[in-house]
Design a protein around this motif. Structure first.
Motif, PDB file in Angstrom:
ATOM      1  N   PHE A  44      29.865 -32.950 114.680  1.00 33.71           N
ATOM      2  CA  PHE A  44      31.065 -33.896 114.289  1.00 33.71           C
ATOM      3  C   PHE A  44      30.806 -34.636 112.808  1.00 33.71           C
ATOM      4  CE2 PHE A  44      33.290 -34.957 118.701  1.00 33.71           C
ATOM      5  CZ  PHE A  44      33.721 -33.477 118.879  1.00 33.71           C
ATOM      6  N   ALA A  45      29.773 -34.300 112.110  1.00 34.48           N
ATOM      7  CA  ALA A  45      29.431 -34.924 110.888  1.00 34.48           C
ATOM      8  C   ALA A  45      30.001 -33.914 109.624  1.00 34.48           C
ATOM      9  CB  ALA A  45      27.974 -35.273 110.856  1.00 34.48           C
ATOM     10  N   GLY A  46      29.581 -32.526 109.725  1.00 33.98           N
ATOM     11  CA  GLY A  46      29.773 -31.822 108.776  1.00 33.98           C
ATOM     12  C   GLY A  46      29.263 -32.027 107.547  1.00 33.98           C
ATOM     13  N   GLY A  47      27.967 -32.329 107.644  1.00 32.33           N
ATOM     14  CA  GLY A  47      27.058 -32.479 106.444  1.00 32.33           C
ATOM     15  C   GLY A  47      27.915 -33.575 105.558  1.00 32.33           C
ATOM     16  N   LEU A 338      38.939 -36.169 109.131  1.00 34.38           N
ATOM     17  CA  LEU A 338      38.242 -37.082 108.422  1.00 34.38           C
ATOM     18  C   LEU A 338      38.633 -38.428 109.045  1.00 34.38           C
ATOM     19  CD1 LEU A 338      36.339 -38.174 106.241  1.00 34.38           C
ATOM     20  CD2 LEU A 338      38.298 -38.304 104.716  1.00 34.38           C
ATOM     21  N   LEU A 339      38.058 -38.917 110.188  1.00 39.81           N
ATOM     22  CA  LEU A 339      38.656 -39.989 111.204  1.00 39.81           C
ATOM     23  C   LEU A 339      37.438 -41.032 111.042  1.00 39.81           C
ATOM     24  CD1 LEU A 339      39.914 -37.656 114.010  1.00 39.81           C
ATOM     25  CD2 LEU A 339      41.198 -38.908 112.233  1.00 39.81           C
ATOM     26  N   ARG A 374      32.322 -42.546 111.626  1.00 35.63           N
ATOM     27  CA  ARG A 374      32.871 -41.629 111.092  1.00 35.63           C
ATOM     28  C   ARG A 374      32.843 -40.149 111.541  1.00 35.63           C
ATOM     29  NH1 ARG A 374      31.935 -40.482 104.743  1.00 35.63           N
ATOM     30  NH2 ARG A 374      29.994 -41.764 105.211  1.00 35.63           N
ATOM     31  N   PHE A 375      33.962 -39.397 111.812  1.00 38.34           N
ATOM     32  CA  PHE A 375      33.887 -37.998 112.123  1.00 38.34           C
ATOM     33  C   PHE A 375      34.340 -36.947 111.262  1.00 38.34           C
ATOM     34  CE2 PHE A 375      34.020 -41.074 115.485  1.00 38.34           C
ATOM     35  CZ  PHE A 375      33.024 -40.576 116.346  1.00 38.34           C
ATOM     36  N   ALA A 376      33.657 -36.065 110.760  1.00 31.67           N
ATOM     37  CA  ALA A 376      34.126 -35.116 109.676  1.00 31.67           C
ATOM     38  C   ALA A 376      33.717 -33.656 110.176  1.00 31.67           C
ATOM     39  CB  ALA A 376      33.600 -35.479 108.431  1.00 31.67           C
ATOM     40  N   PRO A 377      34.249 -33.195 111.343  1.00 29.81           N
ATOM     41  CA  PRO A 377      33.923 -31.905 111.652  1.00 29.81           C
ATOM     42  C   PRO A 377      34.615 -30.663 110.969  1.00 29.81           C
ATOM     43  CG  PRO A 377      35.816 -32.967 113.352  1.00 29.81           C
ATOM     44  CD  PRO A 377      35.261 -33.992 112.151  1.00 29.81           C
ATOM     45  N   ALA A 378      34.141 -29.636 111.253  1.00 28.54           N
ATOM     46  CA  ALA A 378      34.604 -28.228 110.456  1.00 28.54           C
ATOM     47  C   ALA A 378      36.121 -27.878 110.850  1.00 28.54           C
ATOM     48  CB  ALA A 378      33.863 -27.215 110.789  1.00 28.54           C
ATOM     49  N   ALA A 379      36.930 -27.786 109.976  1.00 28.47           N
ATOM     50  CA  ALA A 379      38.140 -27.186 110.269  1.00 28.47           C
ATOM     51  C   ALA A 379      38.352 -26.106 111.403  1.00 28.47           C
ATOM     52  CB  ALA A 379      38.970 -26.782 109.094  1.00 28.47           C
TER      53      ALA A 379
END
Length: 402
Positions: A44-47, A338-339, A374-379
């Motif tokens: 859920f981080a996406g680098g 981007l949450l 923060r959560f920034a997973p892949a689309a």
């Protein structure tokens, strides 16, 4: 030297400016990652909002391998086909006419800030040099960009600092009005403040900032390093805001994991960067541009943007349910992939604990300051991975609060 490396090796051989996890990821597939011990994680981080197409994406891998068999590097003494094709597609898809390629978001912003001052100098004179930015903003780690960023903790100990940079409160138009003047050459803002806590710009605020920039002949610079390349459900966040910047910077998701960044602007403004005024040895290299082309082709479709919005809603509702269940979040904000889950008063300052609890339960997330997870997973994350990741995060929180 040993054939077996661990987190302890980092302390032995690396500069101590990072404090990485004990986990050593070795491979990834989609939104799953495996470490050196074979443990699996939902990503859920996406680098840090980079891996927009997940790990080991076949289109990206093919683009890299195909270009690797042709030519890797030329320098800016020459141009190359992947760079020209990428620039052509970016200008076709955005407001911009011209592109400058760099290797990172910090470099893209450095170019943008230099261009803004150079343009003002060329068109209005040397006294028009002030850059107006916002508190809690983040624009890179070079000395110039870290000063434009509105977080003093990143500039402490690096004095004397570059001058002519002012900061005001984000989303406060009255405070903004007090600082902007005819000396302002540029206003720099993130459509969603990332490192500052996933704080979206108020649409009316952005509209008035645009109007005041026009009134004072100041350029509006959008830092879309974190929000760009489809992360918010539009190719760039400005497209969903009804406001167009004069300069836009992009990186992170732009390469999907391969280092590349860019500054986009108009023909009129770009004219101030004549030969010799700025450059980058690796910027626009064929490898990076070939990979970015694959990312752009995959992400810039109506179907993908719709999927981002739908998956975002699922993740947000799941996080809100977890927050309500355990009383750990006061709300969830952001857009697309981007949450930010804002910690409740009881848990303020403890975002790192949520990160560590996630790791222990097979899910990777991030922090945005000490008060936001923060959560920034892949689309491209699947419904199954969303559900599994939320379940693991729920378990992590249950252990944390017990």
């Amino acid at each position: 030297m040993s054939d077996s490396y661990t987190r302890a090796t980092f302390d032995e051989v690396m500069v101590p400016n990072y404090n990485p996890s004990e986990i050593l990821p070795e491979r990834g597939e989609g939104s799953r990652v495996w470490d050196q011990n074979g443990n699996e994680y939902v990503d859920f981080a996406g680098g840090i909002a980079v891996s927009i197409l997940g790990h080991n994406h076949p289109g990206m891998v093919k683009a890299l391998k195909d270009q690797a068999d042709k030519i890797w590097h030329l320098s800016n003494v020459f141009t190359n086909k992947p760079a020209l094709e990428l620039a052509d597609k970016l200008t076709e898809a955005t407001f911009a006419d011209k592109v400058f390629f760099a290797n990172s978001g910090g470099e893209a912003n450095e170019a943008a800030f230099k261009l803004a001052r150079r343009y003002a100098h060329d068109n209005f004179g040397p006294e028009k040099s002030e850059i107006l930015s916002f508190s809690k903003s983040f624009h890179g780690r070079t000395l110039f960009t870290v000063c434009v960023g509105g977080q003093p903790k990143y500039t402490e100990g690096f004095e004397p600092l570059p001058g002519g940079i002012l900061h005001t409160e984000y989303n406060n138009i009255e405070a903004f009005k007090e600082l902007i003047s005819d000396k302002t050459c540029a206003v720099v803002m993130e459509p969603i403040q990332g490192e500052g806590g996933i704080i979206p710009a108020d649409p009316e605020f952005v509209k008035q900032v645009r109007e005041l920039c026009d009134k004072h002949n100041a350029l509006l610079v959008f830092d879309e390093v974190q929000t760009g390349f489809g992360r918010t459900g539009d190719l760039y966040a400005y497209m969903g805001m009804g406001v167009t910047p004069d300069i836009l910077t992009t990186a992170k998701s732009m390469g999907g994991g391969f280092p590349i960044g860019a500054m986009l602007t108009t023909t009129k403004i770009a004219a101030s960067l004549v030969p010799g005024t700025h450059g980058s040895t690796y910027g626009g290299n064929p490898l990076g541009c070939a990979v970015s082309l694959a990312v752009l082709d995959a992400i810039n479709t109506p179907e993908m943007m719709t999927a981002v919005k739908e998956k975002s809603a699922k993740i947000q509702s799941g996080l809100e349910a977890i927050g309500e269940k355990y009383g750990v979040f006061s709300g969830v904000r952001g857009k697309g992939m981007l949450l930010g889950a804002v910690l409740s008063d009881e848990w303020k300052g403890k975002a790192r604990k949520f990160l560590e609890a996630g790791w222990a339960n097979g899910v990777m997330c991030l922090v945005a300051g000490a008060d936001v997870v923060r959560f920034a997973p892949a689309a491209t994350i699947t419904e199954a991975d969303i559900e599994e990741g939320l379940a693991r995060f729920d378990k992590a929180i249950s252990e944390l609060v017990s």
